[in-house]
Design a protein around this motif. Structure first.
Motif, PDB file in Angstrom:
ATOM      1  N   SER A  88       2.436  -7.533   3.024  1.00 54.10           N
ATOM      2  CA  SER A  88       3.351  -6.518   2.878  1.00 54.10           C
ATOM      3  C   SER A  88       3.015  -5.614   1.621  1.00 54.10           C
ATOM      4  N   GLY A  89       2.896  -6.025   0.380  1.00 56.27           N
ATOM      5  CA  GLY A  89       2.611  -5.349  -0.668  1.00 56.27           C
ATOM      6  C   GLY A  89       1.241  -4.735  -0.493  1.00 56.27           C
ATOM      7  N   VAL A  90       0.115  -5.385  -0.069  1.00 59.77           N
ATOM      8  CA  VAL A  90      -1.313  -4.928   0.137  1.00 59.77           C
ATOM      9  C   VAL A  90      -1.322  -3.956   0.891  1.00 59.77           C
ATOM     10  N   ALA A  91      -0.409  -3.986   2.098  1.00 62.88           N
ATOM     11  CA  ALA A  91      -0.519  -2.913   3.311  1.00 62.88           C
ATOM     12  C   ALA A  91       0.110  -1.612   2.669  1.00 62.88           C
ATOM     13  N   ALA A  92       1.167  -1.691   1.957  1.00 68.10           N
ATOM     14  CA  ALA A  92       1.791  -0.519   1.267  1.00 68.10           C
ATOM     15  C   ALA A  92       0.906   0.229   0.470  1.00 68.10           C
ATOM     16  N   ALA A  93       0.232  -0.382  -0.225  1.00 71.83           N
ATOM     17  CA  ALA A  93      -0.975  -0.181  -1.346  1.00 71.83           C
ATOM     18  C   ALA A  93      -2.002   0.667  -0.695  1.00 71.83           C
ATOM     19  N   CYS A  94      -2.479  -0.213   0.679  1.00 62.41           N
ATOM     20  CA  CYS A  94      -3.743   0.435   1.312  1.00 62.41           C
ATOM     21  C   CYS A  94      -3.153   1.717   1.911  1.00 62.41           C
ATOM     22  N   ALA A  95      -1.991   1.678   2.463  1.00 60.80           N
ATOM     23  CA  ALA A  95      -1.668   2.927   3.290  1.00 60.80           C
ATOM     24  C   ALA A  95      -1.626   4.144   2.290  1.00 60.80           C
TER      25      ALA A  95
END
Length: 449
Positions: A429-436
């Motif tokens: 979840s956090g990785v996805a938010a940062a990646c986006a």
């Protein structure tokens, strides 16, 4: 969010794992600092320090010391030299000119002192003030607390302005004090630009506006240890009289150089300052500057070559690009924390730091266990919560020679650790938010376009 009340001065030493700390700090407003020894190690009988090996590189995400770039390591891999030979003074002269650029000053005089940030603090204070002088200093976290302690031990009359940990300096109170000080008894304003313990950045431009508005002559002394070379810092524009930083932070060097930069006003104040100083005396440096040899005592030759390489890397990237990169790293980290359902220790967006994020954990989790698990299982180094926030926050450092993909690896590790300690995080979840965010904001690498 009011996480940390002012009355909460006693530190529970049980929350500090012995692998990571030798002292617990017990603080109260009157004395500020009392060290208490703890058991030094959990090594079993017959064991040695070789147990720390882990495959691959350690993922270093404490807010200093930070990763050292390979070109800097190679630059420092050299033998000793005679610092009185023509080569070292010639290099020192260019270094002194170039370090002025990271402070954004054309009028300041820099001093590269073989010391840490603590020594740079002492240099700033003792060269500009006399015992008994009144200072206004802001207590907002562990490092501002330590600087206040130093000021008191140096016999200055410290007017402490305290805020809850997670808040910035209370500049409304500063305005009241400046307005009331018709006799100009306040000789210096001492402020930490970026409080590393809580991830709080203060607004220095506003401090200067207040001093100018009340036409107050107090010196402005700034700890920029975890901000200079990473956050926007404008010594001349903001009228900073003494600024300081340490080599182990955004410069991405080993610990060992405290860089102090003094304005003409600060140099003038040093002529009448009566504080005792020997090792940190600017006058000794200035004498050798005039002689063209630059060093009143032996510098670290290896660190000077490392500093040359570190500055070259910063200038190649462009200082403004370096600052923008840190903003991306800080924003991505904060988005990840939000996606995890956790809170930032910093209570307002205006105080968010782009070099360190302090993450508040739920009451049923000891943040020290997160730091210990990170190191023992994932070869990831995170920052402990210090003093009043011990056991309540862990810190993700995102400063220095660091890129976005390295940060994403850290965030992935944090997610696994949160799962390990019983926090119901959704993996990715956090990785996805940062990646986006990063995928839409990372520019092309200038040197490769």
């Amino acid at each position: 969010m009011n996480c940390f009340s002012k009355s909460e001065w006693l530190v529970d030493s049980r929350k500090i794992p012995n692998e990571f700390a030798l002292i617990a700090l017990i603080c109260h407003p009157a004395t500020l600092l009392h060290p208490i020894p703890l058991e030094a190690s959990l090594l079993k009988e017959g064991e040695n320090m070789d147990y720390v090996y882990g495959p691959g590189r350690n993922n270093l995400f404490v807010p200093g010391p930070v990763n050292i770039p390979e070109p800097v390591i190679r630059a420092m891999n050299r033998n000793n030299e005679d610092y009185r030979s023509p080569a070292i003074p010639a290099m020192t002269k260019t270094l002194l000119e170039d370090v002025k650029k990271i402070f954004k000053t054309t009028t300041g005089t820099p001093f590269m002192i073989p010391t840490t940030g603590t020594g740079a603090w002492e240099s700033a204070l003792t060269n500009t003030l006399s015992p008994g002088d009144r200072t206004v200093s802001f207590l907002i976290g562990q490092f501002s607390l330590l600087w206040i302690d130093q000021q008191q031990r140096l016999k200055f009359n410290v007017d402490v302005v305290e805020s809850e940990w997670g808040q910035g300096a209370n500049l409304d109170i500063l305005a009241e004090k400046l307005a009331a000080d018709h006799a100009h008894t306040i000789k210096a304003i001492c402020i930490v630009h970026n409080e590393t313990a809580t991830g709080v950045t203060n607004n220095l431009a506003t401090v200067r506006k207040l001093l100018d508005h009340y036409r107050h002559p107090a010196l402005l002394l700034v700890d920029g240890v975890s901000s200079i070379c990473a956050l926007d810092f404008r010594m001349d524009e903001w009228g900073v009289d003494v600024a300081l930083t340490g080599s182990q932070k955004a410069l991405s060097l080993p610990t060992g150089i405290g860089i102090v930069c003094a304005s003409p006003k600060a140099l003038e104040a040093s002529k009448s300052a009566k504080s005792v100083r020997v090792f940190f005396d600017w006058n000794d440096y200035l004498k050798f500057y005039k002689l063209g040899t630059y060093w009143p005592y032996t510098p670290s030759i290896q660190l000077l070559y490392g500093l040359r390489a570190a500055l070259d890397l910063i200038f190649e990237e462009g200082l403004d690009n370096v600052i923008a990169r840190h903003n991306r790293l800080g924003t991505a980290t904060r988005l990840a924390v939000e996606a995890w359902g956790l809170k930032n220790c910093t209570q307002k967006e205006e105080w968010h730091s782009d070099t360190v994020t302090a993450v508040v954990v739920p009451p049923y989790i000891d943040s020290a266990e997160i730091v210990k698990r990170a190191w023992k299982r994932y070869n990831l180094s995170l920052g402990l919560g210090l003093n009043k926030v011990a056991g309540k926050v862990f810190r993700i450092g995102h400063l220095g020679n660091l890129n976005e993909l390295q940060l994403l690896g850290c965030l992935a590790g944090v997610e696994m650790i949160l799962k390990d300690v019983g926090y119901p995080v959704k993996l990715g979840s956090g990785v996805a938010a940062a990646c986006a965010y990063l995928q839409n904001n990372i520019p092309m690498i200038p040197s490769r376009v």
